[in-house]
Design a protein around this motif. Structure first.
Motif, PDB file in Angstrom:
ATOM      1  N   PRO B 361       5.530  -0.097   1.547  1.00 18.44           N
ATOM      2  CA  PRO B 361       4.670  -0.794   0.575  1.00 18.44           C
ATOM      3  C   PRO B 361       3.492   0.069   0.086  1.00 18.44           C
ATOM      4  O   PRO B 361       3.153   0.031  -1.089  1.00 18.44           O
ATOM      5  CB  PRO B 361       4.167  -2.007   1.359  1.00 18.44           C
ATOM      6  CG  PRO B 361       5.254  -2.292   2.331  1.00 18.44           C
ATOM      7  CD  PRO B 361       5.755  -0.924   2.739  1.00 18.44           C
ATOM      8  N   ALA B 364       4.399   2.086  -2.604  1.00 19.06           N
ATOM      9  CA  ALA B 364       4.593   1.258  -3.795  1.00 19.06           C
ATOM     10  C   ALA B 364       3.280   0.587  -4.212  1.00 19.06           C
ATOM     11  O   ALA B 364       3.281  -0.474  -4.833  1.00 19.06           O
ATOM     12  CB  ALA B 364       5.669   0.209  -3.528  1.00 19.06           C
ATOM     13  N   LEU B 365       2.173   1.227  -3.861  1.00 23.01           N
ATOM     14  CA  LEU B 365       0.829   0.789  -4.261  1.00 23.01           C
ATOM     15  C   LEU B 365       0.423  -0.565  -3.675  1.00 23.01           C
ATOM     16  O   LEU B 365      -0.357  -1.292  -4.285  1.00 23.01           O
ATOM     17  CB  LEU B 365       0.692   0.751  -5.787  1.00 23.01           C
ATOM     18  CG  LEU B 365       0.895   2.073  -6.517  1.00 23.01           C
ATOM     19  CD1 LEU B 365       0.655   1.897  -8.006  1.00 23.01           C
ATOM     20  CD2 LEU B 365      -0.028   3.159  -5.974  1.00 23.01           C
ATOM     21  N   ILE B 366       0.939  -0.887  -2.510  1.00 23.87           N
ATOM     22  CA  ILE B 366       0.504  -2.105  -1.821  1.00 23.87           C
ATOM     23  C   ILE B 366      -0.276  -1.672  -0.584  1.00 23.87           C
ATOM     24  O   ILE B 366       0.291  -1.153   0.371  1.00 23.87           O
ATOM     25  CB  ILE B 366       1.703  -2.987  -1.402  1.00 23.87           C
ATOM     26  CG1 ILE B 366       2.564  -3.321  -2.622  1.00 23.87           C
ATOM     27  CG2 ILE B 366       1.205  -4.265  -0.724  1.00 23.87           C
ATOM     28  CD1 ILE B 366       3.871  -4.021  -2.279  1.00 23.87           C
ATOM     29  N   PRO B 367      -1.577  -1.835  -0.581  1.00 24.92           N
ATOM     30  CA  PRO B 367      -2.383  -1.358   0.552  1.00 24.92           C
ATOM     31  C   PRO B 367      -2.092  -2.158   1.820  1.00 24.92           C
ATOM     32  O   PRO B 367      -1.643  -3.308   1.747  1.00 24.92           O
ATOM     33  CB  PRO B 367      -3.831  -1.600   0.099  1.00 24.92           C
ATOM     34  CG  PRO B 367      -3.778  -2.115  -1.278  1.00 24.92           C
ATOM     35  CD  PRO B 367      -2.389  -2.524  -1.593  1.00 24.92           C
ATOM     36  N   ILE B 369      -3.053  -4.495   3.906  1.00 28.78           N
ATOM     37  CA  ILE B 369      -4.047  -5.572   4.020  1.00 28.78           C
ATOM     38  C   ILE B 369      -3.626  -6.547   5.112  1.00 28.78           C
ATOM     39  O   ILE B 369      -4.380  -6.868   6.024  1.00 28.78           O
ATOM     40  CB  ILE B 369      -4.196  -6.315   2.682  1.00 28.78           C
ATOM     41  CG1 ILE B 369      -4.668  -5.359   1.589  1.00 28.78           C
ATOM     42  CG2 ILE B 369      -5.173  -7.497   2.841  1.00 28.78           C
ATOM     43  CD1 ILE B 369      -4.561  -5.909   0.186  1.00 28.78           C
ATOM     44  N   GLU B 370      -2.394  -7.011   5.003  1.00 28.78           N
ATOM     45  CA  GLU B 370      -1.906  -8.021   5.946  1.00 28.78           C
ATOM     46  C   GLU B 370      -0.393  -7.990   5.929  1.00 28.78           C
ATOM     47  O   GLU B 370       0.219  -7.439   5.012  1.00 28.78           O
ATOM     48  CB  GLU B 370      -2.416  -9.407   5.540  1.00 28.78           C
ATOM     49  CG  GLU B 370      -1.989  -9.805   4.129  1.00 28.78           C
ATOM     50  CD  GLU B 370      -2.605 -11.104   3.648  1.00 28.78           C
ATOM     51  OE1 GLU B 370      -3.334 -11.741   4.416  1.00 28.78           O
ATOM     52  OE2 GLU B 370      -2.358 -11.474   2.495  1.00 28.78           O
ATOM     53  N   PRO B 403       6.041   4.388  -8.224  1.00 29.18           N
ATOM     54  CA  PRO B 403       6.631   3.199  -8.846  1.00 29.18           C
ATOM     55  C   PRO B 403       5.986   2.807 -10.169  1.00 29.18           C
ATOM     56  O   PRO B 403       6.661   2.308 -11.044  1.00 29.18           O
ATOM     57  CB  PRO B 403       6.392   2.101  -7.796  1.00 29.18           C
ATOM     58  CG  PRO B 403       6.261   2.826  -6.521  1.00 29.18           C
ATOM     59  CD  PRO B 403       5.592   4.108  -6.867  1.00 29.18           C
ATOM     60  N   THR B 404       4.710   3.051 -10.306  1.00 29.83           N
ATOM     61  CA  THR B 404       4.089   2.611 -11.554  1.00 29.83           C
ATOM     62  C   THR B 404       3.462   3.736 -12.351  1.00 29.83           C
ATOM     63  O   THR B 404       3.353   3.644 -13.549  1.00 29.83           O
ATOM     64  CB  THR B 404       2.979   1.572 -11.282  1.00 29.83           C
ATOM     65  OG1 THR B 404       2.090   2.118 -10.351  1.00 29.83           O
ATOM     66  CG2 THR B 404       3.565   0.267 -10.797  1.00 29.83           C
ATOM     67  N   LEU B 421      -6.420   3.335  -1.978  1.00 33.85           N
ATOM     68  CA  LEU B 421      -5.570   2.245  -1.489  1.00 33.85           C
ATOM     69  C   LEU B 421      -5.906   1.902  -0.046  1.00 33.85           C
ATOM     70  O   LEU B 421      -5.969   0.727   0.337  1.00 33.85           O
ATOM     71  CB  LEU B 421      -4.094   2.632  -1.603  1.00 33.85           C
ATOM     72  CG  LEU B 421      -3.513   2.679  -3.024  1.00 33.85           C
ATOM     73  CD1 LEU B 421      -2.169   3.407  -3.035  1.00 33.85           C
ATOM     74  CD2 LEU B 421      -3.337   1.269  -3.582  1.00 33.85           C
TER      75      LEU B 421
END
Lengths: 240, 439
Positions: B361, B364-367, B369-370, B403-404, B421
């Motif tokens: 993740p 894919a630019l998802i830090p 976090i949880e 991805p982006t 991130l």
């Protein structure tokens, strides 16, 4: 995959897209501190909260924000703001007619087949607080949303990071054949966690063409009005 | 300075400012006495001079706080650091700051001893001194580390210094007689004297090295492989020297000792890291230019030129025993942490979960976090984020943003994005944690 229709996502559909294991399809709005309150059954939105970073508009030595009239428009943009960090548990007051930038607490990442609109919550709107003016969010956006707060009311409003201030509505994006879009917006201005302060006003082509079209006399006189120390000789003008 | 926002949810900066205010109030009280008509001239002059000195001292105390506000230290990391402090059971008053220095540092301030004994301390000074858990600690991170979050794993080492007394070592950990004989022999070969002072110096060097091993052990226990990568990276940017000195054991040895611990267990951290990322951790991972130690003769010669014959002889002779000593230190540190702070130990199974949950993740630019499992969210830990950050930095940097943003962009830009991130992840995981802690 079936033909997608251009519809808004229900709260159930939003939750399902947030849970999907497929990273290409996953919708990220994180953290959702209180799922029951932020994604209410029967609705079609996610409530988002006020984050911790603010940019307050300050007095500036620049006469105006003029993309083609000042020597360094980026500098004038960055000088326009004063940053303020307000931790969870802290507060900030927005005075009548004051304008400031804020961020959502939530980090948002949109897959290629979803776009979103950010809309202020009506309870704040009734108090005079406008939350967002640039409301469209494109597929492929990844970052915390910048909110443009303006207090149009007559009473100061104290804001606390963590308060729900806006809602996100999600819509499917389809390609020319009506299938869910799969191309992400490569090269979009905002990708990843980015600064609240705008980096440019026009895209590169528009900026180049307009710079060539704006009459040199207009440019110089605007720069003079702004108190710029730019040499006025045409051969030294950086925008020529 | 009270209007400044100090990040984190800890009273440290405020307590420090209270001490400064109390000191100034005391100085003002002295000036008041000097103004009284009943005060003799020489006494008044003494009071004014003392007040001036105390005022200057208060100003110095203010300068010690420089770098602690939210504009100077990344505010996102202070709260999670404070959790490490609490988790380790460090009760001292503390604040964090960034500075333009080369090294991380844990400073101890024992101001209570000096300030409590000044004449006529103001009530505010008394209150301020009483509210502090002394010694006051200040943890400094170098500004250069602020460019890449995973480097902050070194903070675990500095916090280890704060609890090193809790790691008990047997008195027979090393035979001082044999060691001292070896040192004396080496000095005698050069017709140099040795005696009681050499004995004391030897114990000082030994104690200092053991303290470094203790802190390495604590950092390793709370941060896992992230500590090795951060430590190695620190050695690398410190110039690639041997790192050996009367205060510090050699860099080459320290990174090797930490790696051995990461390889221990079935599976150990190193095996898990390799299984998920495909990268085998070697002793020179992230520090290929750190010099390996030369032979004893050459090392002695180099150290002698820098520290003198006695210190050089001590370092060279302690070195063969260091590995043995370190093994005992790491064992005792684990016993202490298992007893005092078991939840702070970053275990291989947690590393595996964190890498599996967050590495793809993140690319894919998802830090981090949880993680959500069956609708239940669990915030990412600082240790997890540091490890995922290192995994991304060392094995997946080319994937960041792909991805982006497309595959364009320099390595520096991708590193900046990764840092952003990770900072965002740390900030929002902390928000999630704080929220969940409230009823």
């Amino acid at each position: 995959m079936g033909r997608a229709s251009v519809t808004a996502l229900s709260s159930g559909a939003i939750a399902a897209r947030m849970e999907t294991a497929d990273l290409d399809r996953r919708l990220v709005v994180s953290p959702i501190l209180d799922p029951a309150a932020q994604i209410k059954p029967g609705q079609a939105a996610v409530d988002v909260r006020l984050g911790f970073d603010f940019c307050l508009v300050t007095a500036s030595r620049h006469g105006s924000i003029d993309e083609f009239g000042s020597e360094n428009p980026l500098e004038s943009l960055s000088e326009l703001y004063r940053r303020e960090f307000v931790p969870l548990g802290g507060r900030i007051t927005i005075h009548p007619h004051q304008f400031m930038l804020a961020q959502t607490l939530e980090y948002l990442r949109l897959p290629s087949d979803l776009m979103a609109y950010v809309v202020g919550r009506s309870t704040w709107g009734r108090l005079g607080l406008i939350v967002a003016t640039a409301v469209g969010i494109h597929p492929g956006f990844a970052g915390s949303l910048t909110l443009e707060l303006r207090n149009l009311g007559e009473t100061p409003l104290t804001l606390y990071p963590g308060q729900a201030v806006a809602q996100l509505f999600f819509h499917h994006v389809v390609d020319a054949s009506g299938e869910p879009a799969s191309e992400k917006a490569a090269g979009t201005q905002y990708t990843g966690t980015v600064d609240m302060i705008p980096r440019r006003l026009s895209d590169a082509v528009t900026a180049r063409k307009l710079r060539g079209l704006v009459r040199p006399h207009d440019r110089m006189s605007t720069a003079d009005e702004a108190g710029s120390e730019t040499p006025t000789g045409a051969d030294q003008n950086p925008f020529q | 300075m009270r209007a400044v926002t100090y990040p984190g949810h800890h009273p440290g900066p405020g307590q420090w400012l209270d001490v400064v205010s109390g000191t100034l109030d005391t100085a003002m009280g002295w000036l008041e006495v000097a103004r009284l008509p009943t005060t003799a001239d020489d006494e008044a002059l003494r009071r004014v001079r003392d007040a001036e000195e105390l005022g200057r001292f208060a100003y110095q105390l203010l300068q010690e706080l420089d770098g602690a506000d939210a504009d100077q230290i990344p505010h996102q990391i202070v709260g999670p650091f404070q959790r490490w402090v609490r988790g380790l059971g460090i009760g001292n008053s503390i604040f964090f700051r960034a500075d333009h220095v080369a090294n991380y540092e844990l400073a101890r301030f024992y101001l209570d001893e000096s300030l409590k004994n000044v004449d006529d301390p103001s009530p505010s000074l008394r209150r301020a001194l009483d509210s502090v858990e002394w010694p006051f600690l200040r943890l400094t991170v170098p500004s250069q580390a602020m460019g890449m979050l995973p480097h902050f794993a070194i903070v675990g080492h500095e916090l280890g210094h704060a609890i090193q007394e809790r790691i008990a070592l047997g008195s027979n950990i090393v035979d001082p007689t044999a060691l001292l004989s070896a040192i004396r022999r080496r000095l005698e070969e050069e017709n140099l004297p040795s005696g009681r002072a050499t004995d004391l110096e030897m114990h000082k060097v030994l104690a200092s090295w053991i303290q470094e091993f203790k802190s390495d052990a604590v950092a390793l226990l709370i941060a896992g492989p992230a500590f090795l990568f951060a430590l190695s990276g620190f050695f690398e940017i410190s110039g690639g020297s041997y790192g050996i000195s009367p205060t510090h054991p050699p860099s080459d040895l320290r990174r090797r000792l930490v790696l051995e611990r990461l390889r221990a267990g079935a599976p150990g951290h190193a095996e898990v890291f390799e299984r998920v990322t495909g990268m085998r951790i070697e002793d020179d991972s992230n520090s290929p230019n750190v010099a390996r130690l030369p032979g004893a003769a050459e090392l002695y010669s180099e150290l002698k030129a820098r520290y003198g014959a006695e210190q050089a002889a001590i370092c060279v002779e302690v070195l063969p025993l260091a590995e043995e000593i370190a093994a005992a230190v790491f064992d005792e540190a684990e016993i202490m942490m298992t007893r005092d702070a078991p939840d702070m130990i970053y275990r291989p199974e947690q590393l595996e979960r964190d890498l599996l949950d967050h590495l793809d993740p993140l690319c894919a630019l998802i830090p981090p976090i949880e993680t959500r499992h069956e609708g239940v969210a669990r915030p990412a830990s600082l240790s997890g984020t540091l490890n995922v950050g290192w995994a991304a930095l060392l094995t997946r940097l080319d994937d960041i943003g792909r991805p982006t943003a497309g595959a364009t962009g320099s390595e520096t830009m991708r590193m900046e994005k990764l840092h952003e991130l990770l900072l965002k992840g740390v900030e929002l995981a902390e928000a999630r944690t704080m929220w969940d802690e409230r009823p």
